[in-house]
Scaffold this active site. Structure first.
Site, PDB file in Angstrom:
ATOM      1  N   HIS A  40       0.841  -1.208   0.000  1.00  0.00           N
ATOM      2  CA  HIS A  40       0.000   0.000   0.000  1.00  0.00           C
ATOM      3  C   HIS A  40       0.876   1.257   0.000  1.00  0.00           C
ATOM      4  O   HIS A  40       0.566   2.240  -0.677  1.00  0.00           O
ATOM      5  CB  HIS A  40      -0.865   0.057   1.266  1.00  0.00           C
ATOM      6  N   GLN A  64     -17.948  -6.829  -0.487  1.00  0.00           N
ATOM      7  CA  GLN A  64     -17.067  -7.682  -1.293  1.00  0.00           C
ATOM      8  C   GLN A  64     -16.646  -8.958  -0.568  1.00  0.00           C
ATOM      9  O   GLN A  64     -15.796  -9.691  -1.064  1.00  0.00           O
ATOM     10  CB  GLN A  64     -15.847  -6.880  -1.775  1.00  0.00           C
ATOM     11  N   LYS A 152      -1.289  -6.862  -7.816  1.00  0.00           N
ATOM     12  CA  LYS A 152      -1.472  -8.170  -7.164  1.00  0.00           C
ATOM     13  C   LYS A 152      -2.915  -8.648  -7.338  1.00  0.00           C
ATOM     14  O   LYS A 152      -3.153  -9.814  -7.552  1.00  0.00           O
ATOM     15  CB  LYS A 152      -1.105  -8.116  -5.686  1.00  0.00           C
ATOM     16  N   ARG A 190      -3.416 -10.345   4.171  1.00  0.00           N
ATOM     17  CA  ARG A 190      -3.781 -11.697   4.609  1.00  0.00           C
ATOM     18  C   ARG A 190      -2.553 -12.549   4.954  1.00  0.00           C
ATOM     19  O   ARG A 190      -2.707 -13.621   5.545  1.00  0.00           O
ATOM     20  CB  ARG A 190      -4.649 -12.391   3.558  1.00  0.00           C
TER      21      ARG A 190
HETATM   22  O1  PAF Z   1      -7.895  -4.038  -2.868  1.00  0.00           O
HETATM   23  C1  PAF Z   1      -8.539  -3.650  -1.878  1.00  0.00           C
HETATM   24  O2  PAF Z   1      -7.992  -3.382  -0.818  1.00  0.00           O
HETATM   25  C2  PAF Z   1     -10.047  -3.476  -1.997  1.00  0.00           C
HETATM   26  O3  PAF Z   1     -10.604  -4.458  -2.805  1.00  0.00           O
HETATM   27  C3  PAF Z   1     -10.477  -2.072  -2.449  1.00  0.00           C
HETATM   28  C4  PAF Z   1      -9.982  -1.741  -3.846  1.00  0.00           C
HETATM   29  C5  PAF Z   1      -9.955  -1.024  -1.476  1.00  0.00           C
HETATM   30  C6  PAF Z   1     -11.999  -1.979  -2.479  1.00  0.00           C
HETATM   31  O4  PAF Z   1     -12.556  -2.238  -1.220  1.00  0.00           O
END
Ligand code: PAF
Length: 288
Positions: A40, A64, A152, A190
């Site tokens: 990130h 999601q 990724k 994870r």
């Molecule tokens: O990749 C992620 O962390 C998530 O899928 C995202 C793009 C922030 C959407 O919730």
């Protein structure tokens, strides 16, 4: 340390970005679900380098996650995430609550046709649609910007590109190379679920991808032979659980290709202890 503004509401995030643009600044968006790691931070660094005002969104999107997935266990910690963002030069962190993002369950759903009919779209029904909805909301809230996503999650990146293109959203989607540990393991929130023994086993995914890529580079054009090579490498790791897929597909559409040609993506998803890991790499077969 530099200050970072923490924005908790849609209205505050929208006003912050509108004010930045009104003052002539460009805005960068780094969408995340928190538990920030070096992957990130790589996206954030790129945003800080390329845009005037970098905004990191931190929101664990329930849409999601499927039933039985790790929504409740998903690692978090806004305070440390905000400190990391500040240290990297982010201007703001947008960290809404679930009620702020979804005051009512959304009636809208998104389908990405063939792109969501393969791989993660099949194995995690509703996942890519849920990503699409939250990213569409983020794009609507943040407004015109460059948005940074990691390679990724290759299928996610492909879906987000289509979302922005198909809906003519004023967002330039930027894909960023996967950040890896020295032994090849792709960084992922994870990975925190892995025991020391599982962590030691995890680079087998990257080795499998490399072995498939080497076969293609050596002239193999049969998808099945490349997939068999990857499966053989994965089978060498006794700790590895179910392999969801180890495959090669067209890089942009993710549809199967035989013979292999053009821009390809090798992709793998497998279970290791409590974690489900995914990874991918690219290979190009130049036309003769
Ligand atoms: O990749 C992620 O962390 C998530 O899928 C995202 C793009 C922030 C959407 O919730």
């Amino acid at each position: 340390m530099r200050e970072v503004t923490v924005l908790g509401t849609v209205a505050a995030a929208r006003a912050f970005c509108e004010a930045a643009r009104a003052g002539g600044a460009t805005v960068g968006l780094v969408p995340t679900m928190g538990a920030l790691h070096a992957g990130h931070l790589g996206l954030l660094r790129r945003s800080v380098a390329e845009t005037d005002v970098a905004v990191v969104s931190v929101f664990v999107n329930p849409l999601q996650f499927g039933a039985g997935e790790d929504l409740a266990a998903y690692p978090g910690g806004l305070r440390s995430d905000a400190a990391l963002c500040a240290a990297e030069g982010a201007a703001a962190v947008f960290a809404p609550t679930t009620a702020e993002m979804y005051p009512a369950p959304p009636a809208v759903s998104l389908d990405f046709g063939g792109l969501s009919a393969v791989l993660e779209g099949v194995l995690r029904p509703g996942h890519l649609g849920g990503v699409g909805v939250v990213v569409a909301k983020l794009f609507a809230i943040i407004g015109a910007c460059r948005a940074y996503f990691g390679e990724k999650d290759w299928q996610q990146l492909a879906v987000v590109r289509r979302l922005a293109a198909d809906l003519s959203l004023p967002v330039d989607v930027v894909g960023c190379a996967t950040v890896r540990e020295a032994d090849g393991l792709a960084l992922s929130s994870r990975n925190a679920y892995l025991s020391p023994a599982e962590r030691a086993a995890a680079p087998v995914l990257h080795r499998a991808l490399c072995s498939g890529a080497e076969r293609i580079e050596a002239g193999e054009r049969r998808a099945a032979a490349v997939e068999a090579a990857m499966a053989r490498v994965l089978a060498t790791e006794p700790l590895l659980g179910r392999v969801d897929y180890a495959t090669v597909a067209a890089a942009d559409t993710l549809q199967p290709l035989d013979p292999l040609a053009g821009e390809l993506r090798l992709l793998v998803a497998a279970h290791l202890g409590a974690a489900r890991l995914i990874d991918n790499i690219g290979v190009t077969v130049a036309s003769a």
